[in-house]
Design a protein around this motif. Structure first.
Motif: not given
Length: 298
Positions: A182, A189, A217, A233
């Motif tokens: 990602a 994501w 992340l 996100r």
């Protein structure tokens, strides 16, 4: 924080068109649908093909983003998926996001094309190759590629995406390899929280899992020189996360928690009459009227 709605592709278009229009008119930021051939407890019911449904939705909506949640290698090939995505980006006027995931083993359609069972490592490798080839296809007029799982020979994507340099990819991932993928390829994501729902989780444990994934992340983005703040996100709400649709007040309170955890986009399931995701049919209207503006300010 943005708010989206998941609309399952289970009704004939004469019935479902109005729901897509309503979500758009109410001011939600996005609308999505599952990319499956059939799905879990609903596998013996009506279920329509994802890309044609989204094409129809693109024609009857005007402002919100539309996307797949999520396309996977279980029954898709990057060349045909990219070709469909380019068409949807055009039909929607640049409002399309291609969500991509590794493909669930338990969704009900993982063995439609083959009886082969892949190990977790093999599925992760196939997923990475799918994303990498799709990325390349959407950036190029002509692509030739030979991989372990997929190949493309002079695959043409002319005239290419409306959105440049290509349409956004939303990468669904929970583990280290997926989060790294990602960070390298995604503009967004996607998570549903803990990776193994079969173990059972409380809403608090779900929030903790998402918080940890956001941290991982962020670290992956740093390793690859990506701006974490620029990545959308997305948290897709499922029952173990709690009842987000019990009331507008409850939704706002839970949205505040996930905003603090680092989520920028919540996706709710449109209420169904019965069974999975059943809820008050008016709740999307009530959320839009009472708290959607407040959520957008988080």
């Amino acid at each position: 924080m943005r708010t989206g709605v998941m609309i399952l592709p289970e009704k004939r278009w004469a019935q479902s068109a109005r729901l897509w229009q309503t979500v758009d008119e109410l001011g939600y930021d996005s609308a999505w649908t599952y990319d499956h051939l059939s799905w879990r407890s609903l596998q013996d019911g009506a279920w329509f093909s994802t890309f044609p449904v989204l094409a129809a939705a693109a024609v009857v909506t005007h402002r919100m983003t539309l996307g797949t949640m999520v396309t996977s290698p279980n029954f898709r090939h990057p060349v045909t998926a990219a070709k469909d995505a380019v068409a949807l980006d055009d039909i929607s006027g640049g409002r399309f996001v291609l969500g991509i995931g590794a493909g669930s083993v338990g969704a009900g359609d993982s063995h439609v094309l083959t009886r082969q069972d892949l190990t977790a490592s093999e599925r992760a490798s196939r997923f990475a190759e799918f994303v990498e080839l799709t990325d390349r296809l959407l950036r190029s007029d002509v692509t030739t590629f030979t991989g372990e799982h997929f190949s493309a020979y002079e695959a043409r994507m002319i005239p290419g995406c409306v959105q440049r340099p290509r349409l956004p990819l939303a990468i669904a991932a929970g583990g280290p390899r997926g989060l790294d993928l990602a960070a390298r390829h995604g503009q967004a994501w996607v998570t549903t929280g803990p990776r193994n729902w079969a173990k059972g989780f409380t809403p608090e444990e779900c929030l903790d899992a998402v918080t940890a994934q956001v941290t991982a992340l962020r670290e992956a983005c740093s390793r690859h020189g990506r701006q974490f703040a620029e990545m959308d996100r997305i948290f897709v709400v499922t029952p173990p996360a709690g009842d987000f649709l019990s009331s507008p007040t409850a939704f706002l309170a839970q949205a505040e928690q996930y905003a603090k955890a680092g989520i920028t986009h919540l996706v709710l399931h449109a209420p169904r009459e019965q069974g999975v995701y059943a809820a008050d049919p008016d709740i999307l209207h009530r959320i839009a009227d009472e708290v959607l503006a407040d959520v957008r300010g988080l």
